[in-house]
Motif scaffolding. Structure first.
Motif, PDB file in Angstrom:
ATOM      1  N   ILE A 161      39.606  47.279  34.291  1.00  0.00           N
ATOM      2  CA  ILE A 161      38.158  47.188  34.443  1.00  0.00           C
ATOM      3  C   ILE A 161      37.576  46.027  33.643  1.00  0.00           C
ATOM      4  N   LEU A 162      38.226  45.652  32.544  1.00  0.00           N
ATOM      5  CA  LEU A 162      37.630  44.654  31.652  1.00  0.00           C
ATOM      6  C   LEU A 162      37.386  43.294  32.317  1.00  0.00           C
ATOM      7  N   PRO A 163      38.408  42.697  32.974  1.00  0.00           N
ATOM      8  CA  PRO A 163      38.149  41.380  33.589  1.00  0.00           C
ATOM      9  C   PRO A 163      37.031  41.422  34.629  1.00  0.00           C
ATOM     10  N   THR A 164      36.939  42.541  35.360  1.00  0.00           N
ATOM     11  CA  THR A 164      35.898  42.650  36.385  1.00  0.00           C
ATOM     12  C   THR A 164      34.515  42.748  35.761  1.00  0.00           C
ATOM     13  N   VAL A 165      34.412  43.563  34.696  1.00  0.00           N
ATOM     14  CA  VAL A 165      33.122  43.683  34.013  1.00  0.00           C
ATOM     15  C   VAL A 165      32.712  42.329  33.431  1.00  0.00           C
ATOM     16  N   GLN A 166      33.689  41.634  32.856  1.00  0.00           N
ATOM     17  CA  GLN A 166      33.443  40.288  32.314  1.00  0.00           C
ATOM     18  C   GLN A 166      32.878  39.379  33.404  1.00  0.00           C
ATOM     19  N   LEU A 167      33.569  39.382  34.551  1.00  0.00           N
ATOM     20  CA  LEU A 167      33.162  38.524  35.667  1.00  0.00           C
ATOM     21  C   LEU A 167      31.763  38.885  36.155  1.00  0.00           C
ATOM     22  N   ALA A 168      31.532  40.186  36.374  1.00  0.00           N
ATOM     23  CA  ALA A 168      30.253  40.609  36.946  1.00  0.00           C
ATOM     24  C   ALA A 168      29.099  40.339  35.982  1.00  0.00           C
ATOM     25  N   THR A 169      29.299  40.605  34.683  1.00  0.00           N
ATOM     26  CA  THR A 169      28.186  40.399  33.745  1.00  0.00           C
ATOM     27  C   THR A 169      27.915  38.910  33.547  1.00  0.00           C
ATOM     28  N   THR A 170      28.962  38.097  33.439  1.00  0.00           N
ATOM     29  CA  THR A 170      28.734  36.650  33.307  1.00  0.00           C
ATOM     30  C   THR A 170      27.988  36.133  34.532  1.00  0.00           C
TER      31      THR A 170
END
Lengths: 296, 310
Positions: B100-109
């Protein structure tokens, strides 16, 4: 009275695409020009979809390994892909898939949205409440993910992504039709028709239905752009038509492997999608402005 | 009344969220049962190893009556237990948690970038006729109408293959995050900027703007301090929809850039018919959407104090 207007406020979430274009029309005060250009492009697309061979003598599926990855030239307007297939011919033939899947899924949204919207607007409060919650549930799933869920259950393929995208759009039309139905239902002319003794069915068919449905084509035109965008995304993910089908999303997915050496397979199909979406949204938006002026 | 209007608003929102959550779980349950074929076969997909079907039957309680199965299913999901992926042979919660971390990073950025771009474009061009505004509108419309994956492909061609500024794929370091979040942000930014500008132009015609001008405030401050706040309301209305769009777009973006993450996991799960994983991700996305909408409702009241009085 104010109560009948409230459903409009609940639009929120899924209303994005309808709002997006009103701003664009400010850009061109001559809305006529927009309508004209967008219509011309859409007509061209329809002709391309119906008879792509009129514009090219290349077969979209026939590869020629000796002519692989040739840059655009007079011979190959858009160049050739890694199997030597003509990108121009493939882009032309692709119009058929994008249009048919996009229109098909919009049709699914319209049919079920109108039926459920009418039911919610006319029948008991309980049914209304149930249908509205159903819309809430559907629209709380992000479109792509809802489609992924549908494809998991039904399998990949053109019909199935049309169904998937179609389901996601049901609340959009359902809410518009429901709000419109409630407005018309309480309008004076409907009351008068009832006083004059017109049957319930007569009122429904002659007064309610025509006035409710006027809003649908306008919303649908903008929405077709959204469905084409969604469908191309699902094809890109490999969930729709499979290679070697010359579908635009599929073509772009295939182009990813050759980007390092050839830009053309990755540019033209994407430009086709973008222009198509712009045309439908611009046309729908122009219609919407007219429509809003006509019906206060 | 114990709660104020804001409290009631949030309570009603939470009520709706519960209905939505329950509705989606129920729909998933019904879909699973309405499909032709036995549930063991659906969940097993193309897999077949000894004991698999028996294990599924035991885990899902398939021997029991339908209402019992349903209650069990709802209780399980409510406690956060999404079962086991029969393809990866791991608990679903573990798979989702680890990706989940890389996706959350991508979506929030991407979300932050979209917001910044939209505010910048709208503030600079709202209510100002002329070329700059036309150019900005055209760019916005194009961005809002272009598929995320095509923008990604164009960015890759320009900045990875030609200029070699950023890596082509992977998830190591901030450099690998730049192009994916730009690709994901641009369509959202285009949409948001259009809505923001329209709202700002409406606000600029309001009488109170004349008052603010009369007080001698500069144009920049007027826009940032007064106009933007008023124009934020319609943009916030779009917010929930946009967050959903970012999550969905992340799946496609991850595929374009070969980034690891929830999108890649989901896509693989769809292709291998891994129902428990897909179900978990989709329900998670719906919960995030509902939570975000609730949060935005609170933001609404903060931005527009008039709503507190209603």
């Amino acid at each position: 009275m104010t109560d009948t207007l409230r459903p409009l406020a609940g639009f929120g979430g899924s209303e994005g695409p309808a709002v997006r274009l009103r701003a664009f029309s400010n850009l061109l005060p001559r809305a006529r020009l927009t309508i004209l250009a967008a219509t011309a492009f859409i007509v061209a697309l329809v002709i391309m979809a119906a008879a792509p061979h009129l514009f090219t003598h290349y077969d979209p599926l026939a590869g020629d390994m000796l002519a692989a990855l040739k840059a655009p030239s007079a011979d190959h307007l858009f160049g050739t892909d890694r199997l030597g297939r003509d990108v121009f011919a493939r882009t032309l033939h692709g119009a058929r898939y994008s249009l048919s899947i996009g229109l098909g899924s919009a049709a699914i949204s319209v049919v079920f949205g109108v039926l459920l919207g009418l039911l919610a607007g006319l029948r008991s409060r309980l049914l209304d409440e149930a249908i509205c919650r159903l819309f809430d549930v559907i629209s709380s799933f992000p479109g792509v993910l809802l489609a992924l869920l549908v494809v998991t259950f039904l399998g990949a393929g053109m019909e199935n992504i049309a169904i998937a995208v179609g389901i996601a759009g049901v609340p959009k039309f359902g809410r518009v039709v429901r709000a419109q139905t409630r407005l018309v239902r309480d309008a004076d002319y409907v009351t008068h028709a009832a006083i004059y003794g017109q049957s319930r069915f007569g009122i429904f068919a002659r007064h309610l239905l025509p006035n409710v449905l006027t809003a649908v084509p306008v919303v649908a035109t903008v929405y077709v752009g959204t469905t084409i965008l969604a469908v191309s995304g699902l094809s890109f993910l490999g969930l729709g038509p499979q290679p070697p089908t010359p579908e635009w999303g599929v073509m772009l997915a295939e182009s990813r492997d050759v980007l390092r050496v050839a830009w053309w397979p990755g540019v033209f199909p994407g430009a086709a999608i973008t222009l198509t979406v712009i045309s439908f949204t611009a046309l729908g938006n122009a219609l919407q402005r007219r429509f809003e002026r006509r019906v206060p | 009344m114990i709660f104020g209007p804001l409290g009631r608003r949030i309570l009603s929102r939470l009520g709706t969220s519960l209905v939505v959550a329950w509705g989606s779980v129920t729909a998933a349950f019904l879909a699973l049962h309405a499909l032709p074929g036995r549930i063991e076969d659906i969940l097993a997909g193309d897999l077949d190893y000894p004991g698999l079907r028996e294990a599924i039957a035991a885990e899902w309680g398939l021997g029991r009556s339908l209402p019992e199965q349903y209650l069990d299913f709802v209780a399980r999901i409510a406690s956060g237990d999404f079962g086991v992926s029969y393809v990866l042979r791991q608990p679903v919660a573990q798979i989702v948690g680890s990706q989940i971390l890389p996706t959350v990073q991508l979506a929030t950025t991407a979300g932050a970038l979209a917001l910044a771009l939209a505010v910048l474009a709208a503030t600079l061009t709202a209510g100002r006729g002329g070329a700059a505004r036309s150019v900005a509108s055209t760019i916005e419309l194009t961005c809002a109408s272009a598929p995320v994956f095509w923008i990604g492909i164009l960015l890759l061609m320009a900045f990875s293959f030609s200029l070699r500024w950023f890596p082509v794929s992977g998830a190591g370091g901030w450099k690998a995050l730049v192009l994916p979040s730009a690709a994901l942000a641009l369509p959202t930014a285009g949409l948001l900027a259009q809505v923001l500008r329209e709202a700002m132009e409406k606000t600029l015609e309001q009488p109170f703007i004349v008052t603010v001008r009369a007080r001698g405030l500069g144009e920049g401050l007027i826009r940032l301090r007064h106009v933007l706040r008023h124009a934020a309301l319609p943009a916030v209305t779009l917010g929930g929809w946009l967050i959903g769009g970012l999550l969905g777009g992340a799946v496609i973006t991850e595929k374009v850039f070969g980034r690891p993450g929830l999108g890649t996991v989901t896509l693989n799960a769809v292709l291998t018919h891994d129902v428990p994983v897909v179900l978990a991700v989709v329900l998670l996305a719906a919960f995030i959407h509902v939570a975000a909408s609730t949060l935005l409702d609170i933001v609404y009241v903060v931005i527009d104090p008039r709503l507190k009085a209603q």
